[in-house]
Design a protein around this motif. Structure first.
Motif, PDB file in Angstrom:
ATOM      1  N   VAL A 121     133.735   1.683  32.361  1.00 25.35           N
ATOM      2  CA  VAL A 121     134.415   2.852  33.020  1.00 25.35           C
ATOM      3  C   VAL A 121     134.424   2.318  34.608  1.00 25.35           C
ATOM      4  N   LEU A 122     135.763   2.286  34.906  1.00 23.45           N
ATOM      5  CA  LEU A 122     135.903   2.224  36.556  1.00 23.45           C
ATOM      6  C   LEU A 122     136.841   3.286  37.098  1.00 23.45           C
ATOM      7  N   CYS A 123     136.125   3.807  38.036  1.00 29.55           N
ATOM      8  CA  CYS A 123     136.903   4.983  38.723  1.00 29.55           C
ATOM      9  C   CYS A 123     137.137   4.565  40.386  1.00 29.55           C
ATOM     10  N   ILE A 124     138.427   5.182  40.336  1.00 29.27           N
ATOM     11  CA  ILE A 124     138.808   4.866  41.871  1.00 29.27           C
ATOM     12  C   ILE A 124     139.108   6.336  42.530  1.00 29.27           C
ATOM     13  N   GLN A 125     138.473   6.653  43.334  1.00 31.84           N
ATOM     14  CA  GLN A 125     138.578   8.064  43.909  1.00 31.84           C
ATOM     15  C   GLN A 125     139.047   7.911  45.307  1.00 31.84           C
ATOM     16  N   ASP A 126     139.980   8.619  45.663  1.00 33.48           N
ATOM     17  CA  ASP A 126     140.415   8.346  46.948  1.00 33.48           C
ATOM     18  C   ASP A 126     140.424   9.976  47.667  1.00 33.48           C
ATOM     19  N   GLN A 127     140.694  10.158  48.899  1.00 38.12           N
ATOM     20  CA  GLN A 127     140.664  11.595  49.220  1.00 38.12           C
ATOM     21  C   GLN A 127     142.051  12.058  50.011  1.00 38.12           C
ATOM     22  N   GLY A 128     143.121  11.394  49.470  1.00 38.52           N
ATOM     23  CA  GLY A 128     144.357  11.455  50.046  1.00 38.52           C
ATOM     24  C   GLY A 128     145.304  12.774  49.598  1.00 38.52           C
ATOM     25  N   ILE A 129     146.637  12.417  49.596  1.00 39.88           N
ATOM     26  CA  ILE A 129     147.445  13.804  49.465  1.00 39.88           C
ATOM     27  C   ILE A 129     147.497  14.188  47.807  1.00 39.88           C
ATOM     28  N   GLY A 130     147.084  13.434  46.912  1.00 40.89           N
ATOM     29  CA  GLY A 130     146.748  13.910  45.487  1.00 40.89           C
ATOM     30  C   GLY A 130     148.313  14.039  45.062  1.00 40.89           C
ATOM     31  N   ILE A 131     148.170  14.459  43.616  1.00 39.65           N
ATOM     32  CA  ILE A 131     149.223  14.450  42.653  1.00 39.65           C
ATOM     33  C   ILE A 131     149.529  15.826  42.148  1.00 39.65           C
ATOM     34  N   ALA A 132     150.750  16.357  42.042  1.00 32.98           N
ATOM     35  CA  ALA A 132     150.814  17.627  41.675  1.00 32.98           C
ATOM     36  C   ALA A 132     150.686  17.522  39.966  1.00 32.98           C
ATOM     37  N   PRO A 133     150.185  18.592  39.405  1.00 37.25           N
ATOM     38  CA  PRO A 133     150.023  18.483  37.968  1.00 37.25           C
ATOM     39  C   PRO A 133     151.224  18.183  37.099  1.00 37.25           C
ATOM     40  N   ASP A 177     153.431  16.037  38.027  1.00 39.88           N
ATOM     41  CA  ASP A 177     153.683  14.503  38.406  1.00 39.88           C
ATOM     42  C   ASP A 177     152.780  13.707  37.578  1.00 39.88           C
ATOM     43  N   GLN A 178     151.378  14.348  37.048  1.00 39.84           N
ATOM     44  CA  GLN A 178     150.619  13.414  36.846  1.00 39.84           C
ATOM     45  C   GLN A 178     150.803  12.388  35.402  1.00 39.84           C
ATOM     46  N   ALA A 179     151.559  13.308  34.504  1.00 38.39           N
ATOM     47  CA  ALA A 179     151.886  12.354  33.187  1.00 38.39           C
ATOM     48  C   ALA A 179     152.917  11.394  33.610  1.00 38.39           C
ATOM     49  N   ARG A 180     153.862  11.937  34.660  1.00 41.86           N
ATOM     50  CA  ARG A 180     155.154  10.769  34.697  1.00 41.86           C
ATOM     51  C   ARG A 180     154.783   9.590  35.651  1.00 41.86           C
ATOM     52  N   GLU A 204     159.110   5.724  37.946  1.00 37.31           N
ATOM     53  CA  GLU A 204     158.768   7.027  38.149  1.00 37.31           C
ATOM     54  C   GLU A 204     157.721   6.807  39.413  1.00 37.31           C
ATOM     55  N   ARG A 205     157.692   7.938  40.320  1.00 37.77           N
ATOM     56  CA  ARG A 205     157.155   7.972  41.184  1.00 37.77           C
ATOM     57  C   ARG A 205     156.917   9.429  41.848  1.00 37.77           C
ATOM     58  N   ALA A 206     155.606   9.988  42.223  1.00 36.98           N
ATOM     59  CA  ALA A 206     155.519  11.281  42.704  1.00 36.98           C
ATOM     60  C   ALA A 206     155.836  11.430  44.226  1.00 36.98           C
ATOM     61  N   VAL A 207     156.090  10.506  44.798  1.00 39.59           N
ATOM     62  CA  VAL A 207     156.342  10.841  46.424  1.00 39.59           C
ATOM     63  C   VAL A 207     157.555  10.158  46.416  1.00 39.59           C
ATOM     64  N   SER A 208     158.256  10.606  47.763  1.00 39.63           N
ATOM     65  CA  SER A 208     159.548  10.123  48.095  1.00 39.63           C
ATOM     66  C   SER A 208     159.764   8.565  48.451  1.00 39.63           C
ATOM     67  N   THR A 209     160.782   7.900  48.104  1.00 39.95           N
ATOM     68  CA  THR A 209     160.704   6.489  48.558  1.00 39.95           C
ATOM     69  C   THR A 209     161.047   6.414  50.265  1.00 39.95           C
ATOM     70  N   ASP A 260     142.994  12.294  37.491  1.00 41.75           N
ATOM     71  CA  ASP A 260     142.532  14.021  37.762  1.00 41.75           C
ATOM     72  C   ASP A 260     142.892  14.100  39.127  1.00 41.75           C
ATOM     73  N   SER A 261     143.476  15.051  39.674  1.00 36.83           N
ATOM     74  CA  SER A 261     143.979  15.129  40.761  1.00 36.83           C
ATOM     75  C   SER A 261     144.494  16.522  41.063  1.00 36.83           C
ATOM     76  N   GLN A 262     144.099  17.134  42.322  1.00 36.58           N
ATOM     77  CA  GLN A 262     144.934  18.314  42.823  1.00 36.58           C
ATOM     78  C   GLN A 262     145.686  18.011  44.195  1.00 36.58           C
ATOM     79  N   PRO A 263     146.772  18.564  44.493  1.00 37.25           N
ATOM     80  CA  PRO A 263     147.557  18.089  45.746  1.00 37.25           C
ATOM     81  C   PRO A 263     146.775  18.487  46.890  1.00 37.25           C
TER      82      PRO A 263
END
Lengths: 168, 493
Positions: free
Chosen positions: B405-417, B419-422, B428-433, B460-463
């Motif tokens: 199991v490899l986990c990469i955890q950042d403390q950045g802007i996060g992803i809205a629920p 967008d998480q499947a998308r 597809e991208r969660a943020v604007s180009t 697993d994320s929260q905005p």
């Protein structure tokens, strides 16, 4: 009207119709069940009831029947002293005062369309049409059908049914 | 699949038939019930009138024959006249009352000798009245236009009740017969309506489950259901046409992608070589121009590397879409690979200002395609630094059962629920180009590689609170292929 044919009480009684009040009503009611031949009314349409002899009704007849009509005919009441004075009538009530001359009275009326009524005993058997009698304080009557037929009168079967007895 | 799709199919068949069946049975039964009710009501009313008429006639006859008896107060004769009513079995009691209310004569049917007299005198003017168990009728006796007595006749209602009972029985029998007949008839006839619809349902189910857009139904020549069938076929025409167009378009795009990426890469390799050669030449030569040329060449080198990465991604997509992603598995150490990638990415991480904290107990050995896993981790680490807002990135490697199991955890802007499947899908991208560059292909490729390796990737994320990407890989994909494929299916959209 309340007096009609009710069983009368003896004169001593307080209320209720007297014997002659009942008989007056009977006299009127007979008119409803007897048919006279057409020529009986040739002179006038009235139905004439004549009391022959002394008047036992003491004015009751006039009070009770006056102004009424039967079979569409106004009733006229007359009184004569004797049969000799009798001119024209449809019902002749022969008073008890005429008992001695009964044979003569009946003979005079024979052949005329007149219903003879009387409370003289043996009136019917002696040739009168309707004989009024008393039975247990009630006024009842006997009809002599032969006498009625000789007078060309038709008596309703209803009246015959109500009669105490009928002589053929 | 929409809810209530093919799985609801078998339950729908009896429902439609049942509805049609009940529709006709209930309609016909209701109509018949109403007709019967109207008929019975009419009959009962008519019969009541007839009863009153008959009793009135009896009363009139007796009244006419009672006149003399009433006038001469002959109770015996009156009683005889009344007793003539014996012939009418329904008549229970007849009273001949004089105007003062006294009883001149009466007739009682033998079986009702003890029956009570009527509950109350009829009000003046009322000629008859129906009571619970009897009909009471008053017939005046007149003579010379004057009422001399009144006959009160009472008749029982047995005949009426018997008649009502008979009507109800007949109605019940008719309804039962109609119900059964209607049931049998509509059972046979409803096929004409339900069968074409069910054919449509079966066809629609086949189309949606087998994607067979060439299928057509035999539509009835006319009627609503026929129109439905025709419309259904027309819809299939359109879908089939569009499906073919779509396939052609996708094939054209994939061809273009494949050719374009190959063509683009061809000049890139010699370009990179030339840049590196120039860097070496400049490094060896001394002089004033050295620092400026060195930094310029470094920029060129970085951009060339970036260009190669992008083109390689396009190539990967081309391979994946045409099922040419071949994994070259060999025993390898995941921890070692991760350390290597972190070391190589130092420059990029420093630029982003992100510090990487690696937590690993030791080597994690497995059979994987090293190049592809390198690609996966590089991509995830790159994303973490790109969206990590300059905060520390935590990388944890562990072993759970038969999985790494490899986990990469950042403390950045996060992803809205939402967008998480998308984000794992292509382009597809969660943020604007505008703020963040890229094709929107990285995570799609990552997922394809992980799933091809028999593993799975989740996020697993929260905005605003950062994101944790978790990659789970079977240590030996060949040994746990069944399990991996199950996992794959569960998490496919």
């Amino acid at each position: 009207m309340a007096l009609y044919g009710l069983p009368f009480r003896p004169a001593a009684a307080d209320n209720g119709p007297t014997e002659y009040q009942v008989k007056a009503a009977f006299l009127y009611n007979f008119g409803k069940f007897v048919e006279w031949p057409a020529d009986a009314f040739s002179s006038a349409p009235d139905l004439i009831i004549t009391v022959v002899g002394d008047d036992p009704f003491d004015g009751t007849l006039e009070r009770l029947v006056g102004g009424k009509s039967v079979q569409g005919r106004p009733i006229v009441i007359r009184h004569v002293r004797s049969v000799a004075e009798l001119v024209a009538t449809h019902i002749a009530f022969v008073s008890r005062s005429e008992a001695p001359h009964l044979t003569e009275v009946l003979k005079t009326l024979t052949g005329h369309p007149v219903l003879t009524v009387s409370d003289i005993p043996e009136f019917a058997s002696r040739g009168g049409a309707i004989e009024l009698g008393l039975e247990q304080n009630r006024v009842r009557f006997t009809i002599n059908l032969k006498a009625a037929e000789q007078a060309r009168l038709t008596i309703s079967s209803q009246l015959l049914k109500v009669a105490r007895s009928v002589r053929q | 699949m929409t809810p209530g799709g093919p799985n609801d199919g078998p339950a729908m068949r009896p429902l439609l038939r049942k509805q049609l069946l009940w529709l006709s049975v209930v309609t016909s039964s209701t109509a018949l019930l109403l007709a019967c009710a109207a008929f019975v009501a009419y009959e009962v009313v008519t019969f009541r009138e007839a009863m009153v008429r008959r009793l009135a006639t009896d009363g009139e006859v007796v009244a006419a024959n009672s006149t003399a008896a009433v006038l001469f107060r002959d109770a015996k004769s009156a009683t005889e006249t009344l007793s003539a009513l014996r012939a009418e079995r329904a008549i229970m009691r007849v009273e001949l009352r004089l105007p003062d209310g006294s009883l001149l004569a009466q007739y009682l049917r033998k079986d009702v000798a003890d029956a009570p007299p009527p509950s109350a005198e009829l009000p003046a003017g009322v000629e008859h009245r129906f009571e619970r168990d009897r009909l009471v009728l008053v017939q005046p006796i007149t003579s010379e236009g004057t009422v001399i007595a009144r006959l009160v006749l009472q008749s029982d209602l047995h005949e009426r009740d018997a008649r009502i009972r008979r009507y109800l029985l007949i109605t019940a029998l008719i309804l039962m017969a109609a119900f059964i007949t209607g049931f049998v008839l509509s059972r046979r006839l409803q096929h004409r309506i339900s069968e074409p619809i069910l054919n449509l349902v079966r066809a629609a189910r086949t189309v949606s489950s087998q994607k067979d857009f060439a299928l057509r139904v035999n539509a009835a020549p006319d009627g609503e259901v026929g129109l439905l069938g025709k419309t259904f076929n027309e819809m299939l025409d359109t879908i089939e046409h569009q499906d073919a167009e779509l396939r052609r378009a996708v094939a054209a795009r994939d061809d273009f992608l494949s050719i374009a990426s190959h063509e683009l890469r061809t000049p890139l390799t010699p370009l990179q070589l030339q840049v590196q050669k120039l860097q070496m030449v400049v490094r060896r030569a001394d002089g004033d121009l050295a620092p400026r040329v060195t930094s310029g060449l470094e920029v060129m080198d970085r951009q060339v590397v970036r260009l190669i990465t992008l083109v390689n991604r396009l190539l990967d997509i081309s391979r994946i879409t045409s099922d040419r992603l071949d994994l070259e598995r060999e025993p390898m150490d995941l921890t070692g690979l991760v350390r290597e990638v972190i070391k190589r990415s130092q420059q990029e991480l420093q630029r982003a200002g992100c510090e990487v904290q690696l937590h690993a107990d030791g080597p994690v050995m497995g059979v994987w395609d090293k190049t592809r896993l390198d690609q996966v981790f590089t991509n995830l680490l790159s994303n973490a630094s790109k969206y990590g807002a300059g905060k520390p990135i935590r990388v944890v490697i562990s072993q759970e059962g038969g999985h790494a199991v490899l986990c990469i955890q950042d403390q950045g802007i996060g992803i809205a629920p939402d967008d998480q499947a998308r984000i794992f899908q292509r382009f597809e991208r969660a943020v604007s180009t505008n703020n963040y560059g890229g094709f929107g292909l990285g995570l799609w490729i990552v997922r394809q590689i992980v799933e091809a390796s028999g593993g799975r990737i989740t996020v697993d994320s929260q905005p605003g609170k950062g994101a944790t990407f978790r990659v789970q890989l079977p240590l030996d994909p060949a040994a746990s292929s069944t399990r991996a494929s199950t996992t794959f299916q569960e998490h496919s959209p």
